[in-house]
Scaffold this active site. Structure first.
Site, PDB file in Angstrom:
ATOM      1  N   ASP A  64       4.744   2.813   1.927  1.00 22.95           N
ATOM      2  CA  ASP A  64       4.483   3.330   0.576  1.00 22.95           C
ATOM      3  C   ASP A  64       4.036   4.792   0.544  1.00 22.95           C
ATOM      4  O   ASP A  64       4.107   5.454  -0.479  1.00 22.95           O
ATOM      5  CB  ASP A  64       3.425   2.458  -0.123  1.00 22.95           C
ATOM      6  CG  ASP A  64       2.129   2.339   0.683  1.00 22.95           C
ATOM      7  OD1 ASP A  64       2.054   2.922   1.788  1.00 22.95           O
ATOM      8  OD2 ASP A  64       1.204   1.656   0.220  1.00 22.95           O
ATOM      9  N   HIS A  65       3.572   5.310   1.672  1.00 26.47           N
ATOM     10  CA  HIS A  65       3.031   6.680   1.670  1.00 26.47           C
ATOM     11  C   HIS A  65       4.113   7.728   1.934  1.00 26.47           C
ATOM     12  O   HIS A  65       4.246   8.697   1.207  1.00 26.47           O
ATOM     13  CB  HIS A  65       1.943   6.816   2.738  1.00 26.47           C
ATOM     14  CG  HIS A  65       0.606   6.268   2.333  1.00 26.47           C
ATOM     15  ND1 HIS A  65       0.403   4.945   2.052  1.00 26.47           N
ATOM     16  CD2 HIS A  65      -0.591   6.871   2.162  1.00 26.47           C
ATOM     17  CE1 HIS A  65      -0.871   4.761   1.737  1.00 26.47           C
ATOM     18  NE2 HIS A  65      -1.496   5.918   1.784  1.00 26.47           N
ATOM     19  N   ASP A 119      -6.356   1.310   5.490  1.00 27.50           N
ATOM     20  CA  ASP A 119      -6.356   2.237   4.367  1.00 27.50           C
ATOM     21  C   ASP A 119      -7.696   2.058   3.659  1.00 27.50           C
ATOM     22  O   ASP A 119      -8.143   0.936   3.456  1.00 27.50           O
ATOM     23  CB  ASP A 119      -5.207   1.944   3.402  1.00 27.50           C
ATOM     24  CG  ASP A 119      -5.054   3.065   2.393  1.00 27.50           C
ATOM     25  OD1 ASP A 119      -4.199   3.940   2.597  1.00 27.50           O
ATOM     26  OD2 ASP A 119      -5.837   3.089   1.418  1.00 27.50           O
ATOM     27  N   ARG A 379      -8.869  10.328  -5.945  1.00 26.59           N
ATOM     28  CA  ARG A 379      -9.442  11.454  -5.187  1.00 26.59           C
ATOM     29  C   ARG A 379      -8.939  12.769  -5.757  1.00 26.59           C
ATOM     30  O   ARG A 379      -7.749  12.914  -6.011  1.00 26.59           O
ATOM     31  CB  ARG A 379      -9.039  11.376  -3.703  1.00 26.59           C
ATOM     32  CG  ARG A 379      -9.692  10.198  -3.030  1.00 26.59           C
ATOM     33  CD  ARG A 379      -9.487  10.157  -1.536  1.00 26.59           C
ATOM     34  NE  ARG A 379     -10.334   9.107  -1.025  1.00 26.59           N
ATOM     35  CZ  ARG A 379      -9.993   8.222  -0.085  1.00 26.59           C
ATOM     36  NH1 ARG A 379      -8.801   8.294   0.476  1.00 26.59           N
ATOM     37  NH2 ARG A 379     -10.826   7.295   0.299  1.00 26.59           N
ATOM     38  N   SER A 534     -10.600   9.089   3.486  1.00 28.38           N
ATOM     39  CA  SER A 534      -9.589   8.150   3.977  1.00 28.38           C
ATOM     40  C   SER A 534      -9.981   7.487   5.295  1.00 28.38           C
ATOM     41  O   SER A 534     -10.941   7.872   5.956  1.00 28.38           O
ATOM     42  CB  SER A 534      -8.252   8.864   4.153  1.00 28.38           C
ATOM     43  OG  SER A 534      -8.167   9.382   5.461  1.00 28.38           O
ATOM     44  N   ARG A 536      -7.853   7.460   7.822  1.00 30.61           N
ATOM     45  CA  ARG A 536      -6.901   7.961   8.842  1.00 30.61           C
ATOM     46  C   ARG A 536      -7.618   8.257  10.163  1.00 30.61           C
ATOM     47  O   ARG A 536      -8.501   9.105  10.227  1.00 30.61           O
ATOM     48  CB  ARG A 536      -6.139   9.180   8.313  1.00 30.61           C
ATOM     49  CG  ARG A 536      -6.927  10.446   8.116  1.00 30.61           C
ATOM     50  CD  ARG A 536      -6.111  11.516   7.389  1.00 30.61           C
ATOM     51  NE  ARG A 536      -5.872  11.131   6.007  1.00 30.61           N
ATOM     52  CZ  ARG A 536      -5.875  11.961   4.972  1.00 30.61           C
ATOM     53  NH1 ARG A 536      -6.045  13.256   5.159  1.00 30.61           N
ATOM     54  NH2 ARG A 536      -5.682  11.529   3.744  1.00 30.61           N
TER      55      ARG A 536
HETATM   56  C1  MIC Z   1      -5.595   8.329   1.130  1.00 31.21           C
HETATM   57  O1  MIC Z   1      -5.617   7.943  -0.029  1.00 31.21           O
HETATM   58  O2  MIC Z   1      -6.266   9.310   1.534  1.00 31.21           O
HETATM   59  C2  MIC Z   1      -4.714   7.605   2.121  1.00 31.21           C
HETATM   60  C3  MIC Z   1      -3.592   8.501   2.425  1.00 31.21           C
HETATM   61  O3  MIC Z   1      -4.222   6.428   1.540  1.00 31.21           O
HETATM   62  C4  MIC Z   1      -5.564   7.276   3.357  1.00 31.21           C
HETATM   63  C5  MIC Z   1      -4.798   6.744   4.495  1.00 31.21           C
HETATM   64  C6  MIC Z   1      -4.102   7.801   5.284  1.00 31.21           C
HETATM   65  O4  MIC Z   1      -4.622   8.894   5.454  1.00 31.21           O
HETATM   66  O5  MIC Z   1      -3.008   7.510   5.760  1.00 31.21           O
HETATM   67  C7  MIC Z   1      -6.714   6.318   3.060  1.00 31.21           C
HETATM   68  O6  MIC Z   1      -7.197   6.270   1.963  1.00 31.21           O
HETATM   69  O7  MIC Z   1      -7.199   5.661   4.001  1.00 31.21           O
HETATM   70 FE1  SF4 Z   2      -1.758   5.687  -1.699  1.00 30.21          FE
HETATM   71 FE2  SF4 Z   2      -4.178   6.364  -0.779  1.00 30.21          FE
HETATM   72 FE3  SF4 Z   2      -3.257   7.331  -3.096  1.00 30.21          FE
HETATM   73 FE4  SF4 Z   2      -3.901   4.795  -2.929  1.00 30.21          FE
HETATM   74  S1  SF4 Z   2      -5.293   6.522  -2.705  1.00 30.21           S
HETATM   75  S2  SF4 Z   2      -2.073   5.635  -3.899  1.00 30.21           S
HETATM   76  S3  SF4 Z   2      -3.278   4.297  -0.859  1.00 30.21           S
HETATM   77  S4  SF4 Z   2      -2.443   7.740  -1.077  1.00 30.21           S
END
Ligand code: MIC
Ligand code: SF4
Length: 640
Positions: A64-65, A119, A379, A534, A536
């Protein structure tokens, strides 16, 4: 003494330890989820662990990313994840099916079960009465391999909801209000549990919006009771058979209580550049906007988008505004197409984009230079949208839709537009996007490994002395987006740590990678809540690759701290936060007798440049100490 719902579920899953705040427990994990930007590491690690058979009840790999596919890299990652998922009996959700958290809620979540996801927004499942926790990829790989997860027992913060939301005020405003009160570090070391008569006025998807953004509080997770609304939601998804009623005891004792009167709330917005920088839409005023983005795992449910369509039907998108809408799942998009709401959105001038994370993680739709963007996401960290000087405000779908029409930030309750009730709908499971491999012993099918997929870095056992040069002195609330930025340029390289290492801390200090390479061994000095955001693990793996030995900060965010430990990087907390002021770039630091020192609660860091000594808290549990001694989690597992 009555029990909280959170502790009841944890107790049901307890394998080791006791439910005392601050102590370490191991719990059984029923379900796992991964997404593609953290998933390649998870499945590389799962393969490295040589697992015979995964232990969870259900594990799902979502794509999905990284769905832009501007080059071969994303598609190679998808193929890799699909091939490993097939070997281990992990369900594979194809790109186009939607966002992992929305899909897990719709199709797999079960009240009272535990879910571990790679995630940070995995707590979305708390809307269904699950204990759903976000973690680093390695922890999720281990959860699949062993069916367990170890964590420090959090306190339980009860949020008592009273009253009922007024029209134009919605679940997003509830969590923005909680963020305003508690801040982005207010949830650290806590589970946030919602209770009170206001709970029954919220649908499961409303609740999921609230538990989703509990991640922004830094909480371990957030949870709602499972009641008749939960049953109704599961019925609408054709899964009523998995429903069980769940609630805290009537005399449950919470460690702290916060009260929120839903009736008193008005539309809120989080101003740039932090989700806790909250004010009322009215106070912020009618600022002119350039872009509106509706979607993300926070606010892309069927009812959210139906409200948006109903508002848009009454007007058209303002000539100076670009409105993009990304539905949460294929099922939602299908339903919007069937019932005409999609046509209403398009007729009003909305741009419909793929059911995916998309603009939320900077995969397209970056605002114009200096632009103002209203987003229903979770965010708004500086630069995350892909435009460094953009101003991103986080708002509800109602506020986003009405503002898209007026062209300025607008409080819908004063707009003269109407907001109809959204009738419930029934959904059927869309199986076309899911691949179900057989469960059982690992299959002997091939792993498909594209050229962009590089091995992940591994640490070595802790030495007798650990030393390094201060290569960065960072401020408070450093996010993992600051440490390892992610946008359409860099997300395709999530399987390529050497490439990513050139961009570590890019926006804060572009010389950071070169300085690390020159130093050979480095130390990062940080402020409060270091590593928020996140899950990550790239924010730990890339620093490991660049030679970071330890991070000395005023405090850490939960998931990032675990990721550092999993990588064998020591997270140390200043005993006296004022000591932070003494450190400067280029200072040479050493922890003498490190193997012995890390086993005690406080150790001494010597600044060889100034000659001074400082006390730092290790705060490591038994298991964490073992990981640090072995040079990370994988080495520890291998040693056994
Ligand atoms: C995000 O919203 O920052 C992400 C991208 O979903 C991350 C995961 C990632 O960095 O791949 C998260 O929230 O953990
Ligand atoms: Fe995707 Fe992270 Fe954004 Fe949720 S917050 S939509 S999991 S990138």
């Amino acid at each position: 003494m009555g029990k909280t719902l959170a502790y009841k579920i944890l107790e049901n899953h307890l394998l080791d330890g006791s439910l005392t705040p601050g102590s370490e427990i191991t719990i059984k994990i029923d379900q796992t989820l991964t997404q593609d930007s953290t998933g390649t590491m998870v499945y590389l690690q799962l393969e490295a662990m040589d697992v015979d058979e995964i232990k969870t009840e259900v594990s799902v790999a979502y794509i999905d990313h990284n769905t832009l596919q501007t080059g071969f890299e994303n598609a190679d990652d998808h193929a890799f994840i699909k091939s490993v998922a097939k070997r281990h009996g992990v369900l594979f959700s194809k790109p186009g099916n939607g966002i992992c958290h929305q899909l897990q809620l719709e199709s797999f979540g079960i009240p009272g079960k535990t879910l571990l996801g790679s995630d940070s927004h995995t707590p979305t499942g708390g809307g269904l009465g699950m204990i759903a926790i976000g973690a680093g990829g390695l922890d999720v790989a281990v959860a699949m391999a062993k069916g367990t997860y170890s964590l420090t027992v959090p306190k339980v913060l009860g949020v008592k909801l009273t009253g009922r939301l007024r029209p134009w005020v919605s679940a997003k405003d509830v969590i923005l209000c909680v963020l305003q009160k508690l801040t982005v570090k207010g949830g650290v070391g806590r589970i946030v549990e919602y209770f009170g008569e206001g709970v029954s006025t919220l649908s499961v998807t409303d609740r999921a919006t609230i538990t989703n953004m509990g991640a922004e509080l830094g909480a371990t997770t957030s949870v709602f009771p499972s009641d008749e609304n939960t049953r109704e939601y599961l019925r609408s998804e054709g899964r009523e058979d998995v429903w069980v009623p769940l609630a805290a005891d009537a005399d449950a004792v919470y460690d702290e209580i916060l009260e929120v009167d839903l009736s008193a709330l008005t539309p809120l917005a989080a101003k740039p550049h932090s989700p806790d920088n909250v004010d009322t839409v009215k106070n912020i005023g009618t600022i002119k906007i350039d872009q509106v983005a509706i979607g993300s795992c926070t606010n892309s449910s069927f009812s959210d988008l139906m409200k948006v369509a109903a508002i848009l039907k009454q007007g058209r998108v303002h000539e100076d505004v670009s409105l993009v809408i990304s539905p949460g799942s294929s099922k939602i998009l299908e339903k919007l197409a069937q019932n005409g709401a999609l046509a209403d959105m398009i007729a009003a001038g909305a741009r419909i984009i793929e059911n995916a994370c998309g603009p939320c993680i900077g995969m397209g739709q970056s605002p114009k230079s200096g632009g103002v963007s209203l987003r229903t996401f979770n965010r708004n960290f500086k630069g995350r949208s892909g435009t460094k000087d953009a101003s991103v405000y986080l708002v509800s779908p109602e506020t986003a839709a009405i503002s898209a029409i007026t062209g300025v930030l607008t409080d819908g309750s004063e707009s003269g537009y109407s907001l109809p009730e959204i009738p419930a709908e029934n959904f059927h499971q869309n199986e076309s996007f899911i691949v179900y491999p057989p469960r059982g012993k690992k299959a002997d099918t091939p792993v498909e490994m594209g050229p962009n997929i590089k091995p992940f870095p591994q640490n070595v056992a802790l030495g007798d002395a650990v030393s390094g040069t201060v290569v960065l002195k960072a401020g408070n609330n450093i996010t993992t987006d600051d440490i390892m930025p992610s946008d359409s340029r860099l997300l395709p390289y999530r399987s390529n740590i050497p490439h990513l290492s050139n961009y570590c801390f890019e926006a804060i200090d572009k010389d950071f990678p070169a300085r690390c390479r020159e130093a050979g061994a480095g130390v990062i000095v940080g402020g409060e809540n270091y590593g928020q955001g996140s899950s990550r693990e790239h924010a730990a793996l890339v620093p490991l690759y660049l030679g970071i030995k330890f991070v000395l900060a005023k405090s850490f965010a939960r998931i990032h701290r675990s990721n550092l430990i999993n990588s064998g990087i020591i997270p140390l907390v200043f005993e006296d936060p004022a000591d932070y002021d003494d450190f400067k770039l280029g200072d040479e630091l050493i922890i003498e007798n490190a193997r012995q020192q890390v086993t005690s609660p406080v150790l001494t860091v010597k600044n060889q440049t100034s000659g001074k000594e400082y006390r730092a808290l290790t705060g490591l549990s038994g298991l964490e100490t073992d990981m640090i001694l072995h040079g990370g989690k994988i080495n520890l597992i291998k040693s056994k």
